[in-house]
Write an enzyme that holds these catalytic residues in place. Structure first.
Site, PDB file in Angstrom:
ATOM      1  CB  THR A 150      -7.485  -3.617   6.822  1.00 26.46           C
ATOM      2  OG1 THR A 150      -6.983  -4.541   5.871  1.00 26.46           O
ATOM      3  CG2 THR A 150      -8.977  -3.455   6.658  1.00 26.46           C
ATOM      4  CG  LEU A 177       4.056   2.280   6.628  1.00 29.85           C
ATOM      5  CD1 LEU A 177       5.142   2.717   7.613  1.00 29.85           C
ATOM      6  CD2 LEU A 177       4.393   0.901   6.046  1.00 29.85           C
ATOM      7  NE  ARG A 187      -3.534  -1.301   3.035  1.00 34.49           N
ATOM      8  CZ  ARG A 187      -4.813  -1.429   2.727  1.00 34.49           C
ATOM      9  NH1 ARG A 187      -5.435  -0.468   2.101  1.00 34.49           N
ATOM     10  NH2 ARG A 187      -5.463  -2.521   3.045  1.00 34.49           N
ATOM     11  N   GLY A 199     -18.585 -10.636   5.674  1.00 39.89           N
ATOM     12  CA  GLY A 199     -17.400 -11.227   6.287  1.00 39.89           C
ATOM     13  C   GLY A 199     -16.155 -10.916   5.486  1.00 39.89           C
ATOM     14  CG  HIS A 230     -21.782   8.055  42.745  1.00 39.15           C
ATOM     15  ND1 HIS A 230     -22.794   7.358  42.107  1.00 39.15           N
ATOM     16  CD2 HIS A 230     -22.328   9.211  43.194  1.00 39.15           C
ATOM     17  CE1 HIS A 230     -23.917   8.073  42.188  1.00 39.15           C
ATOM     18  NE2 HIS A 230     -23.654   9.201  42.834  1.00 39.15           N
ATOM     19  N   GLY A 289     -23.784  -7.942  10.367  1.00 43.99           N
ATOM     20  CA  GLY A 289     -22.648  -8.096  11.278  1.00 43.99           C
ATOM     21  C   GLY A 289     -22.097  -6.738  11.662  1.00 43.99           C
ATOM     22  N   GLY A 332     -25.765  -8.378   5.173  1.00 42.76           N
ATOM     23  CA  GLY A 332     -24.995  -8.886   6.312  1.00 42.76           C
ATOM     24  C   GLY A 332     -25.202  -8.012   7.537  1.00 42.76           C
TER      25      GLY A 332
HETATM   26  P1  FAD Z   1      -4.389  -5.820   7.865  1.00 38.16           P
HETATM   27  O1  FAD Z   1      -4.706  -4.644   8.707  1.00 38.16           O
HETATM   28  O2  FAD Z   1      -5.390  -6.273   6.865  1.00 38.16           O
HETATM   29  O3  FAD Z   1      -3.025  -5.443   7.133  1.00 38.16           O
HETATM   30  C1  FAD Z   1      -2.427  -6.284   6.217  1.00 38.16           C
HETATM   31  C2  FAD Z   1      -1.533  -5.464   5.304  1.00 38.16           C
HETATM   32  O4  FAD Z   1      -0.740  -6.361   4.564  1.00 38.16           O
HETATM   33  C3  FAD Z   1      -2.294  -4.611   4.287  1.00 38.16           C
HETATM   34  O5  FAD Z   1      -1.890  -3.273   4.376  1.00 38.16           O
HETATM   35  C4  FAD Z   1      -1.874  -5.200   2.923  1.00 38.16           C
HETATM   36  O6  FAD Z   1      -1.670  -4.206   1.943  1.00 38.16           O
HETATM   37  C5  FAD Z   1      -0.550  -5.843   3.276  1.00 38.16           C
HETATM   38  N1  FAD Z   1      -0.193  -6.957   2.400  1.00 38.16           N
HETATM   39  C6  FAD Z   1      -0.996  -7.995   2.004  1.00 38.16           C
HETATM   40  N2  FAD Z   1      -0.295  -8.849   1.242  1.00 38.16           N
HETATM   41  C7  FAD Z   1       0.967  -8.357   1.157  1.00 38.16           C
HETATM   42  C8  FAD Z   1       2.149  -8.778   0.520  1.00 38.16           C
HETATM   43  N3  FAD Z   1       2.203  -9.905  -0.176  1.00 38.16           N
HETATM   44  N4  FAD Z   1       3.247  -8.004   0.636  1.00 38.16           N
HETATM   45  C9  FAD Z   1       3.235  -6.839   1.352  1.00 38.16           C
HETATM   46  N5  FAD Z   1       2.154  -6.393   1.992  1.00 38.16           N
HETATM   47  C10 FAD Z   1       1.030  -7.145   1.899  1.00 38.16           C
HETATM   48  N6  FAD Z   1     -11.062  -4.217  14.109  1.00 38.16           N
HETATM   49  C11 FAD Z   1     -11.109  -3.749  15.370  1.00 38.16           C
HETATM   50  O7  FAD Z   1     -10.527  -4.357  16.274  1.00 38.16           O
HETATM   51  N7  FAD Z   1     -11.803  -2.606  15.672  1.00 38.16           N
HETATM   52  C12 FAD Z   1     -12.476  -1.907  14.734  1.00 38.16           C
HETATM   53  O8  FAD Z   1     -13.080  -0.879  15.042  1.00 38.16           O
HETATM   54  C13 FAD Z   1     -12.449  -2.385  13.401  1.00 38.16           C
HETATM   55  N8  FAD Z   1     -13.113  -1.728  12.429  1.00 38.16           N
HETATM   56  C14 FAD Z   1     -13.047  -2.192  11.144  1.00 38.16           C
HETATM   57  C15 FAD Z   1     -13.769  -1.514  10.168  1.00 38.16           C
HETATM   58  C16 FAD Z   1     -13.741  -1.949   8.858  1.00 38.16           C
HETATM   59  C17 FAD Z   1     -14.521  -1.190   7.808  1.00 38.16           C
HETATM   60  C18 FAD Z   1     -12.954  -3.081   8.518  1.00 38.16           C
HETATM   61  C19 FAD Z   1     -12.875  -3.538   7.093  1.00 38.16           C
HETATM   62  C20 FAD Z   1     -12.253  -3.775   9.487  1.00 38.16           C
HETATM   63  C21 FAD Z   1     -12.304  -3.339  10.811  1.00 38.16           C
HETATM   64  N9  FAD Z   1     -11.643  -4.020  11.835  1.00 38.16           N
HETATM   65  C22 FAD Z   1     -11.706  -3.562  13.120  1.00 38.16           C
HETATM   66  C23 FAD Z   1     -10.846  -5.220  11.567  1.00 38.16           C
HETATM   67  C24 FAD Z   1      -9.354  -4.851  11.502  1.00 38.16           C
HETATM   68  O9  FAD Z   1      -9.163  -3.871  10.519  1.00 38.16           O
HETATM   69  C25 FAD Z   1      -8.512  -6.098  11.190  1.00 38.16           C
HETATM   70  O10 FAD Z   1      -8.806  -7.124  12.112  1.00 38.16           O
HETATM   71  C26 FAD Z   1      -7.038  -5.756  11.299  1.00 38.16           C
HETATM   72  O11 FAD Z   1      -6.693  -4.714  10.413  1.00 38.16           O
HETATM   73  C27 FAD Z   1      -6.184  -6.992  10.976  1.00 38.16           C
HETATM   74  O12 FAD Z   1      -4.841  -6.641  11.071  1.00 38.16           O
HETATM   75  P2  FAD Z   1      -3.725  -7.418  10.265  1.00 38.16           P
HETATM   76  O13 FAD Z   1      -2.423  -6.783  10.677  1.00 38.16           O
HETATM   77  O14 FAD Z   1      -3.877  -8.870  10.408  1.00 38.16           O
HETATM   78  O15 FAD Z   1      -3.998  -7.109   8.712  1.00 38.16           O
HETATM   79  P1  NAI Z   2     -19.350 -10.308  10.162  1.00 39.15           P
HETATM   80  O1  NAI Z   2     -18.882 -11.688  10.199  1.00 39.15           O
HETATM   81  O2  NAI Z   2     -19.314  -9.476  11.391  1.00 39.15           O
HETATM   82  O3  NAI Z   2     -20.864 -10.247   9.670  1.00 39.15           O
HETATM   83  C1  NAI Z   2     -21.267 -10.789   8.458  1.00 39.15           C
HETATM   84  C2  NAI Z   2     -22.768 -11.036   8.526  1.00 39.15           C
HETATM   85  O4  NAI Z   2     -23.214 -11.371   7.236  1.00 39.15           O
HETATM   86  C3  NAI Z   2     -23.146 -12.190   9.447  1.00 39.15           C
HETATM   87  O5  NAI Z   2     -24.188 -11.771  10.282  1.00 39.15           O
HETATM   88  C4  NAI Z   2     -23.562 -13.288   8.491  1.00 39.15           C
HETATM   89  O6  NAI Z   2     -24.540 -14.149   9.032  1.00 39.15           O
HETATM   90  C5  NAI Z   2     -24.122 -12.462   7.340  1.00 39.15           C
HETATM   91  N1  NAI Z   2     -24.110 -13.137   6.040  1.00 39.15           N
HETATM   92  C6  NAI Z   2     -23.185 -13.972   5.523  1.00 39.15           C
HETATM   93  N2  NAI Z   2     -23.516 -14.333   4.270  1.00 39.15           N
HETATM   94  C7  NAI Z   2     -24.679 -13.684   3.985  1.00 39.15           C
HETATM   95  C8  NAI Z   2     -25.510 -13.627   2.834  1.00 39.15           C
HETATM   96  N3  NAI Z   2     -25.215 -14.296   1.735  1.00 39.15           N
HETATM   97  N4  NAI Z   2     -26.623 -12.859   2.885  1.00 39.15           N
HETATM   98  C9  NAI Z   2     -26.931 -12.152   4.020  1.00 39.15           C
HETATM   99  N5  NAI Z   2     -26.172 -12.176   5.123  1.00 39.15           N
HETATM  100  C10 NAI Z   2     -25.051 -12.922   5.102  1.00 39.15           C
HETATM  101  O7  NAI Z   2     -18.528  -9.627   8.968  1.00 39.15           O
HETATM  102  P2  NAI Z   2     -18.362  -8.113   8.542  1.00 39.15           P
HETATM  103  O8  NAI Z   2     -19.407  -7.264   9.164  1.00 39.15           O
HETATM  104  O9  NAI Z   2     -18.201  -8.136   7.068  1.00 39.15           O
HETATM  105  O10 NAI Z   2     -16.959  -7.764   9.203  1.00 39.15           O
HETATM  106  C11 NAI Z   2     -15.788  -8.494   8.854  1.00 39.15           C
HETATM  107  C12 NAI Z   2     -14.828  -8.544   9.967  1.00 39.15           C
HETATM  108  O11 NAI Z   2     -14.300  -7.273  10.255  1.00 39.15           O
HETATM  109  C13 NAI Z   2     -15.458  -9.083  11.216  1.00 39.15           C
HETATM  110  O12 NAI Z   2     -14.854 -10.314  11.509  1.00 39.15           O
HETATM  111  C14 NAI Z   2     -15.164  -8.097  12.281  1.00 39.15           C
HETATM  112  O13 NAI Z   2     -14.554  -8.711  13.380  1.00 39.15           O
HETATM  113  C15 NAI Z   2     -14.203  -7.096  11.655  1.00 39.15           C
HETATM  114  N6  NAI Z   2     -14.684  -5.768  12.032  1.00 39.15           N
HETATM  115  C16 NAI Z   2     -14.614  -5.396  13.335  1.00 39.15           C
HETATM  116  C17 NAI Z   2     -15.118  -4.199  13.749  1.00 39.15           C
HETATM  117  C18 NAI Z   2     -15.066  -3.865  15.181  1.00 39.15           C
HETATM  118  O14 NAI Z   2     -14.332  -4.506  15.908  1.00 39.15           O
HETATM  119  N7  NAI Z   2     -15.803  -2.867  15.633  1.00 39.15           N
HETATM  120  C19 NAI Z   2     -15.735  -3.267  12.814  1.00 39.15           C
HETATM  121  C20 NAI Z   2     -15.798  -3.779  11.473  1.00 39.15           C
HETATM  122  C21 NAI Z   2     -15.271  -4.972  11.119  1.00 39.15           C
END
Ligand code: FAD
Ligand code: NAI
Length: 475
Positions: A43, A40, A37, A281, A454, A183, A181
């Protein structure tokens, strides 16, 4: 060391990878981190945790101001209007500051950023941007991407069928957004656009939203979201989508088989939307890593398996975060990053996967740690449950912020706390106390006899713990 360019190469700079790289450098390892990316932070910082929380915070402020909810506190606001471009700009500023912060920390700790995507050449070397780089150990932290849904093709540029990245950057408020979804992503980003004025419909395959959480919490959350205006269609599946003139038509049908047992489950119907968010998911990122070159296979869920120390079956290769089993959460990835780096440096790094809190940052927030009531029973525990509603918490009442409750689940014999679940505007902050207590093996009595300031929302946790013994004071 003489034989390798680095002691450790980390692949991926998300919360797992960047934290592992910094810890490894702190422990004296010569460390590099490959990231393809432009910035740094993975996601989480670029298109996940941080921009979603920025939009949740800003949309909540807008909604409070716009809805007239502040009038009862004597704050009269007229002419509140939305400047969506400015909202996005402030979100982008936060992202830039935080991703830049990781670059600063890399420099400070002498972690080299290898710019590009890494592919394995051998168990001790990768190729990045056409250059071979070697290391004694390599840590895979490549994270995850959106799970695609057959027949519903995401095109973030067109902006009609989008994933979370597209939904964080919509240029205008949709009239009708359909979230596929129910979730975490669907409810958080659905909340953003609902607050900004969209009609939001959630289509969930299962018969409850928020799978994995405590049943009572799932039911109460659905009630609260419906009260806010969400249209939630559970037990419904999307079978296809077409896009025409900037609008989508979704075909949906009941998820369960009809009583006759025929597949397909009843009559299909259609839903029109101007934006569809696919949030069913996420799946691990392993494409292009060249795992076959090092003899690593994926499990049935497409994840890399490791041992307790985060080492794969190839001794020089380790893996953490979303690419391995467990909840896909940033703090889980960070904890694993620290533990893996410590293990690689010859220390003992451990993660207690039984006590990883999860938080949904909606209003109110929904948080849990440990076992749900159903999981505790299924694991064979005799349990006692204590609950306390925020309606009876003086601070929540004073703030006019009374949605939700605290639920403490304890083992009936030992009184040890097995799980805590909270719905509250401050649930994400309150759950940290429960996690700490559980990490120290606390009983519900330990929490009940700990002094809590409190008036605070935290007193509701103390009272729920008192309720385990049947003796809360304020209900
Ligand atoms: P990632 O953060 O996915 O980072 C992986 C990195 O590896 C990426 O930058 C990618 O470009 C890089 N990469 C991949 N392949 C290669 C390669 N071959 N060479 C070099 N670089 C590579 N989690 C929470 O706990 N709280 C939240 O509030 C939360 N909100 C979220 C909201 C959204 C919209 C999304 C999508 C996710 C959210 N998550 C949240 C989940 C969280 O983002 C992930 O669990 C977390 O980022 C995972 O960290 P990671 O280090 O495993 O991978
Ligand atoms: P999720 O696993 O939380 O929810 C996906 C939902 O989609 C589930 O309720 C599932 O039953 C439903 N689903 C699956 N297939 C379907 C279909 N074909 N039609 C209708 N519903 C369907 O996944 P989500 O929301 O995409 O998030 C992905 C990951 O990112 C999660 O594992 C979560 O832990 C992480 N994340 C965490 C956040 C946080 O900690 N606040 C915020 C955003 C993401």
């Amino acid at each position: 060391m003489a034989d390798f360019d680095y002691d450790l190469i980390v692949i991926g700079s998300g919360p797992g990878g960047y934290v592992a790289a910094i810890r490894a450098a702190q422990l004296g390892l010569k460390t590099a981190c490959a990231e393809g990316r432009a910035t740094l932070g993975g996601t989480c910082l670029n298109v996940g945790c941080i921009p979603s929380k920025a939009m949740l915070h800003a949309s909540e402020l807008y909604h409070e101001a716009k809805s007239g909810a502040l009038a009862k506190f004597g704050i009269d606001l007229q002419g509140t209007s939305l400047n969506l471009d400015q909202m996005h700009a402030e979100k982008s500023k936060a992202v830039t500051e935080l991703t830049g912060g990781i670059e600063f920390l890399f420099k400070k700790n002498k972690v080299d950023w290898l710019k590009g995507y890494a592919t394995f050449e051998s168990a001790n070397s990768v190729s990045v941007a056409g250059k071979t780089v070697s290391a004694k150990n390599i840590l895979i932290a490549t994270g995850s991407s959106v799970t695609p849904l057959a027949g519903v093709e995401v095109d973030n540029d067109a902006g009609v069928i989008v994933d979370s990245t597209g939904a964080l950057a919509l240029p205008k408020v949709p009239e009708h957004m359909v979230v596929i979804g129910g979730g975490v992503i669907g409810l958080e980003l659905g909340s953003v656009w609902l607050r900004l004025g969209a009609k939001v419909t959630v289509v969930e395959y299962l018969d409850q939203i928020l799978p994995g959480m405590d049943e009572e919490i799932r039911k109460e959350s659905a009630k609260i979201f419906k009260k806010q205006g969400f249209d939630i269609k559970t037990g419904t599946k999307v079978t296809g989508a077409t896009v025409k003139d900037g609008k989508a038509t979704l075909t949906v049908e009941p998820a369960k088989p009809v009583p006759s047992g025929a597949e397909g489950g009843g009559d299909a119907s259609t839903i029109e939307a101007d934006v569809v968010l696919v949030s069913i998911g996420r799946r691990p990122n392993t494409d292009g890593l060249g795992l076959d070159k090092v003899g690593l296979a994926l499990n049935a869920k497409g994840q890399l398996e490791t041992d307790h120390d985060f080492r794969t079956k190839v001794p020089s290769i380790w893996a953490i975060g979303d690419v391995i089993p467990g909840p896909m959460l940033a703090h889980k990835a960070e904890d694993e990053g620290i533990a893996a780096a410590e293990n690689i440096a010859g220390q003992t790094g451990i993660v207690n996967h039984d006590i990883i809190p999860s938080v949904v940052y909606t209003y109110p927030e929904i948080a849990g740690v440990g076992l749900s009531e159903e999981q505790a029973k299924a694991a064979g525990h005799d349990i006692k449950v204590g609950k306390f509603p925020f309606m009876a918490n003086s601070r929540a009442k004073t703030n006019r912020d009374t949605d939700g409750f605290v639920k403490v689940i304890a083992d009936a014999k030992s009184d040890r706390v097995l799980g805590v679940w909270i719905i509250s505007s401050l649930a994400g902050t309150l759950i940290a106390e429960a996690a700490l207590a559980m990490e120290f093996g606390a009983t519900s009595e330990d929490i009940a006899y700990t002094s809590h300031a409190h008036p605070t929302h935290a007193e509701a946790l103390k009272e729920a713990a008192m309720a385990v013994q049947g003796k809360p004071i304020h209900i």
